[in-house]
Design a protein around this motif. Structure first.
Motif, mmCIF file in Angstrom:
data_model
loop_
_atom_site.group_PDB
_atom_site.id
_atom_site.type_symbol
_atom_site.label_atom_id
_atom_site.label_comp_id
_atom_site.label_asym_id
_atom_site.label_seq_id
_atom_site.Cartn_x
_atom_site.Cartn_y
_atom_site.Cartn_z
ATOM 1 N N TYR A 1 0.217 -45.740 25.775
ATOM 2 C CA TYR A 1 -0.230 -46.885 26.574
ATOM 3 C C TYR A 1 -0.945 -46.430 27.845
ATOM 4 O O TYR A 1 -2.090 -46.826 28.103
ATOM 5 N N TYR A 2 -0.294 -45.589 28.609
ATOM 6 C CA TYR A 2 -0.805 -45.244 29.935
ATOM 7 C C TYR A 2 -1.881 -44.150 29.929
ATOM 8 O O TYR A 2 -2.699 -44.081 30.841
ATOM 9 N N VAL A 3 -1.873 -43.299 28.918
ATOM 10 C CA VAL A 3 -2.885 -42.229 28.821
ATOM 11 C C VAL A 3 -3.874 -42.522 27.696
ATOM 12 O O VAL A 3 -5.098 -42.401 27.876
ATOM 13 N N GLY A 4 -3.353 -42.913 26.535
ATOM 14 C CA GLY A 4 -4.209 -43.139 25.369
ATOM 15 C C GLY A 4 -5.238 -44.231 25.571
ATOM 16 O O GLY A 4 -6.431 -44.047 25.278
ATOM 17 N N ILE A 5 -4.807 -45.369 26.091
ATOM 18 C CA ILE A 5 -5.743 -46.485 26.256
ATOM 19 C C ILE A 5 -6.849 -46.162 27.270
ATOM 20 O O ILE A 5 -8.036 -46.353 26.965
ATOM 21 N N PRO A 6 -6.531 -45.654 28.474
ATOM 22 C CA PRO A 6 -7.628 -45.289 29.380
ATOM 23 C C PRO A 6 -8.548 -44.203 28.814
ATOM 24 O O PRO A 6 -9.745 -44.185 29.098
ATOM 25 N N SER A 7 -8.000 -43.307 27.970
ATOM 26 C CA SER A 7 -8.805 -42.195 27.471
ATOM 27 C C SER A 7 -9.866 -42.621 26.464
ATOM 28 O O SER A 7 -10.883 -41.931 26.292
ATOM 29 N N ILE A 8 -9.661 -43.764 25.772
ATOM 30 C CA ILE A 8 -10.638 -44.170 24.755
ATOM 31 C C ILE A 8 -11.763 -45.015 25.336
ATOM 32 O O ILE A 8 -12.832 -45.136 24.729
ATOM 33 N N ILE A 9 -11.541 -45.585 26.514
ATOM 34 C CA ILE A 9 -12.545 -46.511 27.055
ATOM 35 C C ILE A 9 -13.886 -45.829 27.323
ATOM 36 O O ILE A 9 -14.940 -46.409 26.990
ATOM 37 N N PRO A 10 -13.923 -44.615 27.894
ATOM 38 C CA PRO A 10 -15.236 -43.971 28.092
ATOM 39 C C PRO A 10 -15.997 -43.735 26.791
ATOM 40 O O PRO A 10 -17.232 -43.720 26.783
ATOM 41 N N GLU A 11 -15.284 -43.557 25.663
ATOM 42 C CA GLU A 11 -15.951 -43.317 24.378
ATOM 43 C C GLU A 11 -16.758 -44.527 23.922
ATOM 44 O O GLU A 11 -17.795 -44.374 23.256
ATOM 45 N N GLY A 12 -16.251 -45.719 24.251
ATOM 46 C CA GLY A 12 -16.945 -46.936 23.851
ATOM 47 C C GLY A 12 -17.011 -47.102 22.341
ATOM 48 O O GLY A 12 -16.270 -46.482 21.578
ATOM 49 N N THR A 13 -17.944 -47.905 21.907
ATOM 50 C CA THR A 13 -18.123 -48.167 20.479
ATOM 51 C C THR A 13 -18.814 -47.008 19.776
ATOM 52 O O THR A 13 -18.493 -46.669 18.634
ATOM 53 N N VAL A 14 -19.744 -46.377 20.467
ATOM 54 C CA VAL A 14 -20.571 -45.326 19.858
ATOM 55 C C VAL A 14 -19.746 -44.151 19.370
ATOM 56 O O VAL A 14 -20.013 -43.581 18.310
ATOM 57 N N ASP A 15 -18.695 -43.781 20.134
ATOM 58 C CA ASP A 15 -17.907 -42.596 19.787
ATOM 59 C C ASP A 15 -16.507 -42.981 19.305
ATOM 60 O O ASP A 15 -15.512 -42.374 19.696
ATOM 61 N N SER A 16 -16.433 -43.957 18.437
ATOM 62 C CA SER A 16 -15.145 -44.490 17.992
ATOM 63 C C SER A 16 -14.654 -43.907 16.662
ATOM 64 O O SER A 16 -13.544 -44.216 16.227
ATOM 65 N N PHE A 17 -15.446 -43.058 16.018
ATOM 66 C CA PHE A 17 -15.125 -42.574 14.671
ATOM 67 C C PHE A 17 -13.750 -41.911 14.610
ATOM 68 O O PHE A 17 -12.946 -42.189 13.717
ATOM 69 N N ARG A 18 -13.461 -41.053 15.566
ATOM 70 C CA ARG A 18 -12.221 -40.275 15.543
ATOM 71 C C ARG A 18 -10.975 -41.158 15.547
ATOM 72 O O ARG A 18 -9.990 -40.867 14.875
ATOM 73 N N ARG A 19 -11.034 -42.229 16.297
ATOM 74 C CA ARG A 19 -9.853 -43.073 16.441
ATOM 75 C C ARG A 19 -9.789 -44.213 15.412
ATOM 76 O O ARG A 19 -8.781 -44.907 15.339
ATOM 77 N N THR A 20 -10.846 -44.401 14.642
ATOM 78 C CA THR A 20 -10.863 -45.530 13.707
ATOM 79 C C THR A 20 -10.850 -45.129 12.239
ATOM 80 O O THR A 20 -10.405 -45.909 11.393
ATOM 81 N N VAL A 21 -11.338 -43.933 11.901
ATOM 82 C CA VAL A 21 -11.384 -43.550 10.489
ATOM 83 C C VAL A 21 -9.951 -43.407 9.973
ATOM 84 O O VAL A 21 -9.107 -42.750 10.587
ATOM 85 N N PRO A 22 -9.609 -44.050 8.868
ATOM 86 C CA PRO A 22 -8.204 -44.150 8.433
ATOM 87 C C PRO A 22 -7.579 -42.860 7.922
ATOM 88 O O PRO A 22 -6.362 -42.722 7.938
ATOM 89 N N TYR A 23 -8.381 -41.882 7.464
ATOM 90 C CA TYR A 23 -7.799 -40.699 6.848
ATOM 91 C C TYR A 23 -7.538 -39.566 7.841
ATOM 92 O O TYR A 23 -7.164 -38.465 7.444
#
Length: 397
Positions: free
Chosen positions: A221-243
């Motif tokens: 919550y406190y580290v993970g959520i702030p860490s993904i915001i700079p990535e935005g939509t463009v760099d979301s592959f790592r956190r969204t690909v299911p495998y």
């Protein structure tokens, strides 16, 4: 202040040839000497290098052949010995037991051919387990840990400079750009954080695993959520690909040295403000968690008191459930993450250690709120930062 004598261990050097990543980060000390110094296994000590840098080494058991040879000295590898540059510390130099949470990391970056934009495997230039090494196709930096965010940041910068020197010895290396992203094509890069916790939490004993899982939930919550915001939509592959496990809530590793938190991505290596902010947030949150857990478990003697999500919520009432964490972090959009940011920021200000890390975290959050996007050229960003007045001002604070 104490006087200690350093000695090169040939046994450590032999192990170092196979696993240099480990032996160069530890000092091996006999039980007799540990008792004299009043330090325990797993403790971190500071030793000053001949260039003025600080080496943070974790205490481990001495090899039997070294104990037979001389149990009164502390043993290091020849590489570590040469960095320190002297055989004996007098009482003018201190050896300190680290009382705070020790901070470490192993961020990854891509090497990209400037002309073709193709990935060039880091294994062509670096060894597997060196401080500037490789993991798969990615270049991986393994800076010496520290209890101080700025020291760790400086260690990372020196490794970036070292990487460029090594690359410049190869014609193709000269054409490489060090890219700061969390994914490139189908390849992913992480920015794992390492925390040197109290030794009792790193042991595999009843109650430890459940407690660590609850700690990681708070980190999500406190580290993970702030860490993904700079990535935005463009760099979301790592956190969204299911495998892939990478970038997903609950992803961690625990060994007898550190807790490794594995959600943040390589994008955070892009600029020192992002890197320093991430490390500072991690330090703030872990220090606060450990302090609270220590109290409510009677100095870690009753770890079953923080074994469930209900227990950790009593300490951090704003923590969402796992479904909310998953839907927030594992999303192509950061809209929901931004909704949580104001609550997270308010909770930061109530945590132990906020004042000493406030400026670094506010710089990080300021970038998020103002939607500042740095170029993906790691070298360009870091060199400019270290040459700028801004860095000097942040260090002063």
């Amino acid at each position: 202040m104490v006087t200690i004598e350093l000695k090169i261990s040939e046994t450590m050097d032999n192990v170092d040839r196979a696993y240099p990543y480990l032996e160069n980060r530890i000092t091996r000390i006999s039980l007799e000497k540990r008792t004299t110094l009043g330090i325990n296994l797993g403790t971190f000590i500071f030793l000053k290098g001949k260039k003025g840098d600080i080496l943070t080494l974790q205490v481990a058991n001495a090899f039997s052949e070294d104990v037979i040879d001389d149990p009164s000295v502390i043993y290091v590898t020849s590489k570590t010995f040469n960095k320190i540059g002297i055989k004996q510390y007098t009482n003018n130099v201190s050896i300190e037991t680290v009382g705070d949470i020790t901070l470490g990391c192993d961020p990854e970056a891509f090497l990209i051919d400037k002309s073709t934009k193709a990935i060039i495997s880091a294994s062509r230039f670096f060894q597997k387990w060196t401080q500037v090494g490789f993991d798969g196709h990615m270049m991986e930096l393994r800076p010496f840990p520290s209890t101080n965010e700025i020291v760790l940041l400086n260690n990372i910068y020196h490794l970036i400079l070292s990487a460029r020197k090594i690359l410049n010895h190869h014609n193709i290396g000269k054409q490489c750009k060090i890219l700061g992203v969390s994914h490139y094509g189908t390849f992913t890069a992480g920015f794992h954080l390492h925390f040197g916790l109290p030794p009792i939490l790193l042991k595999r004993q009843p109650g430890t695993r459940s407690l660590i899982i609850q700690m990681v939930s708070a980190l999500d919550y406190y580290v993970g959520i702030p860490s993904i915001i700079p990535e935005g939509t463009v760099d979301s592959f790592r956190r969204t690909v299911p495998y892939l496990d990478y970038g997903k809530p609950g992803n961690y590793r625990l060994n007898n040295r550190t807790l490794e938190y594995r959600v943040p991505g390589g994008y955070l290596l892009r600029h020192p403000i992002l890197t320093l902010g991430l490390i500072s947030i991690g330090a703030l949150v872990v220090e606060d968690i450990i302090s609270r857990i220590k109290v409510c478990t009677d100095n870690f003697m009753e770890m079953e008191k923080v074994a469930t999500h209900t227990d950790i919520i009593e300490l951090y009432p704003h923590l969402p459930d796992i479904k909310e964490l998953l839907s927030t972090i594992c999303s192509t959009s950061t809209k929901n993450a931004n909704k949580h940011l104001s609550i997270i920021e308010a909770d930061f200000e109530k945590m132990l250690g906020w004042k000493k890390r406030e400026i670094y975290i506010k710089q990080f959050i300021g970038c998020i709120k103002n939607n500042i996007i740095f170029t993906d050229d790691i070298e360009y960003n870091w060199r400019n930062f270290y040459n700028a007045k801004q860095y000097r001002q942040m260090v002063v604070h």
